[in-house]
Design a protein around this motif. Structure first.
Motif, PDB file in Angstrom:
ATOM      1  N   ARG A 129     -28.912  10.133  -0.172  1.00  8.83           N
ATOM      2  CA  ARG A 129     -28.724  11.185  -1.165  1.00  8.83           C
ATOM      3  C   ARG A 129     -28.702  12.563  -0.515  1.00  8.83           C
ATOM      4  NH1 ARG A 129     -32.008  10.752  -6.612  1.00  8.83           N
ATOM      5  NH2 ARG A 129     -30.303   9.240  -6.863  1.00  8.83           N
ATOM      6  N   TYR A 130     -27.787  13.393  -1.007  1.00 15.80           N
ATOM      7  CA  TYR A 130     -27.691  14.784  -0.575  1.00 15.80           C
ATOM      8  C   TYR A 130     -27.678  15.692  -1.808  1.00 15.80           C
ATOM      9  CZ  TYR A 130     -26.473  13.101   4.089  1.00 15.80           C
ATOM     10  OH  TYR A 130     -26.493  12.488   5.318  1.00 15.80           O
ATOM     11  N   GLN A 131     -28.276  16.856  -1.672  1.00  9.83           N
ATOM     12  CA  GLN A 131     -28.319  17.835  -2.750  1.00  9.83           C
ATOM     13  C   GLN A 131     -27.257  18.903  -2.528  1.00  9.83           C
ATOM     14  OE1 GLN A 131     -30.391  17.902  -5.384  1.00  9.83           O
ATOM     15  NE2 GLN A 131     -31.937  16.359  -4.874  1.00  9.83           N
ATOM     16  N   TYR A 132     -26.448  19.151  -3.585  1.00 12.75           N
ATOM     17  CA  TYR A 132     -25.436  20.195  -3.538  1.00 12.75           C
ATOM     18  C   TYR A 132     -25.577  21.069  -4.787  1.00 12.75           C
ATOM     19  CZ  TYR A 132     -23.241  17.150  -0.037  1.00 12.75           C
ATOM     20  OH  TYR A 132     -22.995  16.369   1.067  1.00 12.75           O
ATOM     21  N   ASP A 133     -24.838  22.169  -4.801  1.00 11.17           N
ATOM     22  CA  ASP A 133     -24.862  23.041  -5.976  1.00 11.17           C
ATOM     23  C   ASP A 133     -24.314  22.333  -7.209  1.00 11.17           C
ATOM     24  OD1 ASP A 133     -25.906  25.074  -4.442  1.00 11.17           O
ATOM     25  OD2 ASP A 133     -23.964  26.009  -4.036  1.00 11.17           O
ATOM     26  N   ILE A 134     -23.397  21.410  -7.012  1.00 10.48           N
ATOM     27  CA  ILE A 134     -22.780  20.708  -8.142  1.00 10.48           C
ATOM     28  C   ILE A 134     -23.639  19.545  -8.633  1.00 10.48           C
ATOM     29  CG2 ILE A 134     -20.442  21.324  -7.451  1.00 10.48           C
ATOM     30  CD1 ILE A 134     -20.178  18.478  -6.302  1.00 10.48           C
ATOM     31  N   GLY A 135     -24.712  19.235  -7.927  1.00 13.21           N
ATOM     32  CA  GLY A 135     -25.572  18.120  -8.308  1.00 13.21           C
ATOM     33  C   GLY A 135     -25.934  17.269  -7.103  1.00 13.21           C
ATOM     34  N   MET A 136     -26.416  16.061  -7.372  1.00 11.82           N
ATOM     35  CA  MET A 136     -26.786  15.133  -6.311  1.00 11.82           C
ATOM     36  C   MET A 136     -25.623  14.177  -6.030  1.00 11.82           C
ATOM     37  SD  MET A 136     -30.745  14.203  -7.246  1.00 11.82           S
ATOM     38  CE  MET A 136     -30.317  13.576  -8.874  1.00 11.82           C
ATOM     39  N   ILE A 137     -25.356  13.934  -4.754  1.00 14.01           N
ATOM     40  CA  ILE A 137     -24.320  12.990  -4.336  1.00 14.01           C
ATOM     41  C   ILE A 137     -24.981  11.883  -3.521  1.00 14.01           C
ATOM     42  CG2 ILE A 137     -22.179  12.648  -3.068  1.00 14.01           C
ATOM     43  CD1 ILE A 137     -21.750  14.355  -5.462  1.00 14.01           C
ATOM     44  N   ASP A 138     -24.758  10.640  -3.937  1.00  8.48           N
ATOM     45  CA  ASP A 138     -25.247   9.474  -3.199  1.00  8.48           C
ATOM     46  C   ASP A 138     -24.058   8.786  -2.532  1.00  8.48           C
ATOM     47  OD1 ASP A 138     -27.748   9.984  -4.274  1.00  8.48           O
ATOM     48  OD2 ASP A 138     -27.466   8.610  -5.957  1.00  8.48           O
ATOM     49  N   TYR A 139     -24.128   8.648  -1.203  1.00 12.27           N
ATOM     50  CA  TYR A 139     -23.103   7.921  -0.465  1.00 12.27           C
ATOM     51  C   TYR A 139     -23.596   6.492  -0.263  1.00 12.27           C
ATOM     52  CZ  TYR A 139     -21.310  12.611   0.351  1.00 12.27           C
ATOM     53  OH  TYR A 139     -20.813  13.898   0.165  1.00 12.27           O
ATOM     54  N   MET A 140     -22.808   5.531  -0.746  1.00  9.22           N
ATOM     55  CA  MET A 140     -23.284   4.167  -0.894  1.00  9.22           C
ATOM     56  C   MET A 140     -22.466   3.188  -0.056  1.00  9.22           C
ATOM     57  SD  MET A 140     -23.680   4.309  -5.078  1.00  9.22           S
ATOM     58  CE  MET A 140     -25.233   3.423  -5.193  1.00  9.22           C
ATOM     59  N   VAL A 141     -23.126   2.110   0.378  1.00  8.26           N
ATOM     60  CA  VAL A 141     -22.465   1.000   1.049  1.00  8.26           C
ATOM     61  C   VAL A 141     -23.179  -0.275   0.616  1.00  8.26           C
ATOM     62  CG1 VAL A 141     -23.936   1.203   3.099  1.00  8.26           C
ATOM     63  CG2 VAL A 141     -21.720   0.065   3.279  1.00  8.26           C
ATOM     64  N   GLY A 142     -22.411  -1.356   0.412  1.00  5.36           N
ATOM     65  CA  GLY A 142     -23.057  -2.579  -0.052  1.00  5.36           C
ATOM     66  C   GLY A 142     -22.078  -3.715  -0.267  1.00  5.36           C
ATOM     67  N   ILE A 143     -22.482  -4.644  -1.125  1.00  4.98           N
ATOM     68  CA  ILE A 143     -21.686  -5.841  -1.398  1.00  4.98           C
ATOM     69  C   ILE A 143     -21.631  -6.100  -2.904  1.00  4.98           C
ATOM     70  CG2 ILE A 143     -22.271  -6.923   0.816  1.00  4.98           C
ATOM     71  CD1 ILE A 143     -24.214  -8.745  -0.784  1.00  4.98           C
ATOM     72  N   ARG A 144     -20.613  -6.851  -3.321  1.00  2.00           N
ATOM     73  CA  ARG A 144     -20.544  -7.393  -4.677  1.00  2.00           C
ATOM     74  C   ARG A 144     -20.309  -8.905  -4.551  1.00  2.00           C
ATOM     75  NH1 ARG A 144     -16.686  -4.392  -6.751  1.00  2.00           N
ATOM     76  NH2 ARG A 144     -18.139  -2.844  -7.563  1.00  2.00           N
ATOM     77  N   TRP A 145     -21.251  -9.673  -5.056  1.00  2.00           N
ATOM     78  CA  TRP A 145     -21.176 -11.138  -4.963  1.00  2.00           C
ATOM     79  C   TRP A 145     -20.761 -11.707  -6.314  1.00  2.00           C
ATOM     80  CZ3 TRP A 145     -25.347 -14.771  -6.681  1.00  2.00           C
ATOM     81  CH2 TRP A 145     -25.027 -16.090  -6.403  1.00  2.00           C
ATOM     82  N   TRP A 146     -19.670 -12.470  -6.310  1.00  2.12           N
ATOM     83  CA  TRP A 146     -19.154 -13.127  -7.510  1.00  2.12           C
ATOM     84  C   TRP A 146     -19.494 -14.618  -7.444  1.00  2.12           C
ATOM     85  CZ3 TRP A 146     -16.042 -10.294 -11.079  1.00  2.12           C
ATOM     86  CH2 TRP A 146     -15.658  -9.021 -10.655  1.00  2.12           C
ATOM     87  N   ASP A 147     -19.964 -15.166  -8.549  1.00  3.55           N
ATOM     88  CA  ASP A 147     -20.303 -16.582  -8.623  1.00  3.55           C
ATOM     89  C   ASP A 147     -19.729 -17.142  -9.919  1.00  3.55           C
ATOM     90  OD1 ASP A 147     -21.408 -19.060  -8.099  1.00  3.55           O
ATOM     91  OD2 ASP A 147     -23.347 -18.552  -8.992  1.00  3.55           O
ATOM     92  N   ASN A 148     -18.729 -18.022  -9.808  1.00  2.00           N
ATOM     93  CA  ASN A 148     -18.046 -18.587 -10.964  1.00  2.00           C
ATOM     94  C   ASN A 148     -18.158 -20.099 -10.957  1.00  2.00           C
ATOM     95  OD1 ASN A 148     -16.326 -16.200 -12.244  1.00  2.00           O
ATOM     96  ND2 ASN A 148     -16.189 -15.997 -10.032  1.00  2.00           N
ATOM     97  N   ASP A 149     -18.620 -20.655 -12.067  1.00  3.10           N
ATOM     98  CA  ASP A 149     -18.683 -22.106 -12.269  1.00  3.10           C
ATOM     99  C   ASP A 149     -17.940 -22.434 -13.551  1.00  3.10           C
ATOM    100  OD1 ASP A 149     -20.311 -22.268 -10.037  1.00  3.10           O
ATOM    101  OD2 ASP A 149     -22.155 -22.153 -11.213  1.00  3.10           O
ATOM    102  N   ILE A 150     -16.947 -23.316 -13.450  1.00  2.19           N
ATOM    103  CA  ILE A 150     -16.163 -23.732 -14.613  1.00  2.19           C
ATOM    104  C   ILE A 150     -16.174 -25.261 -14.677  1.00  2.19           C
ATOM    105  CG2 ILE A 150     -13.914 -23.659 -15.749  1.00  2.19           C
ATOM    106  CD1 ILE A 150     -13.323 -21.099 -14.171  1.00  2.19           C
ATOM    107  N   ASP A 151     -16.546 -25.785 -15.825  1.00  2.00           N
ATOM    108  CA  ASP A 151     -16.650 -27.237 -16.012  1.00  2.00           C
ATOM    109  C   ASP A 151     -15.867 -27.616 -17.266  1.00  2.00           C
ATOM    110  OD1 ASP A 151     -17.352 -29.842 -15.730  1.00  2.00           O
ATOM    111  OD2 ASP A 151     -19.390 -29.611 -16.525  1.00  2.00           O
TER     112      ASP A 151
END
Length: 256
Positions: A129-151
């Protein structure tokens, strides 16, 4: 007498050291801020899906989900240390089921069918997180895990299972993103986040979340927002999923 002075002095040093350690521990603990949010989304899913050689359009609205849902849960957990480094976990799950008695086989016989669909999506991100005059900015990195089961199951006129097909498909997409947060006044805060990424079988994925939070009291708030998630996943011959999931959401968060 001198011995007593040395003993008392030693006890004072030990006592002050313990008190300093306790104060340091309390200060460190207060630097951590956490929140947990439960929310519900009026979800619409549009796009197309392919299982094996069978392709179909996906057109799911909130009414369809409410008519066929067996279980659902949406939860977000977030924490930040010293208002600088943080983590973000978001998990949504739904289980849908449906029945039909109007399926025709290759001999034009009428079959009955059942289908169970389970989908879970987990987002896990770290941010700075960084603080700026326009507000707080969070620079993010990560994953999205999808799990699908169809029967799916098809039943003949005798009640026996004529055909059963199951699919278990999960994958991970890698993400980079940014989030902007701005406090308008003591009651209202606006926020917008955007991420995008790809995976080994995902050509593109992206998510947008934008909304506002209303401070209910010193430890909880109400979140009203709009969220949309796109994914173009292609595992040729097995499963393809090219959809946009979107809708308004409302959530309640507790801060601790």
């Amino acid at each position: 007498m001198a011995k007593w002075r040395y003993l008392i002095a030693s006890m004072l040093v030990v006592s002050s050291t313990v008190n300093a350690q306790e104060a340091s521990s309390e200060t460190s603990a207060k630097k951590w801020q956490h929140s947990i949010e439960i929310y519900a989304q009026a979800l619409n899913i549009r796009g197309n899906s392919t299982i094996g050689r069978i392709s179909t359009d996906v057109d799911v609205d909130p009414a369809f989900i409410m008519d066929h849902i067996d279980m659902g849960a949406m939860l977000r957990l977030e924490g930040i240390y010293d208002n600088q480094w943080g983590y973000y976990l978001d998990y949504s799950y739904m289980k849908l089921s449906g029945k039909t008695d109007s399926v025709l086989d290759i001999n034009k016989n009428i079959l009955k069918g059942n289908v169970d669909i389970r989908q879970g999506v987990l987002e896990a991100k770290g941010f700075k997180r960084y603080q700026y005059d326009i507000g707080m900015i969070d620079y993010m990195v990560g994953i999205r895990w999808w799990d699908n089961d169809i029967d799916t199951r098809l039943y003949g006129s005798n009640g026996n299972v004529d055909l059963r097909k199951s699919l278990n498909e999960d994958w991970i997409d890698y993400l980079v993103g940014v989030r902007w947060t701005k406090e308008l006044n003591k009651n209202w805060t606006v926020h917008t986040s955007l991420d995008m990424g790809l995976g080994s079988d995902t050509d593109f994925t992206s998510s947008l979340l934008t909304g506002a939070r209303y401070q209910i009291n010193s430890w909880s708030d109400l979140n009203v927002a709009y969220k949309s998630t796109w994914v173009d996943y292609e595992n040729k011959g097995t499963f393809e999923y090219d959809t946009a999931s979107q809708g308004f959401l409302i959530g309640w968060a507790a801060h601790f």
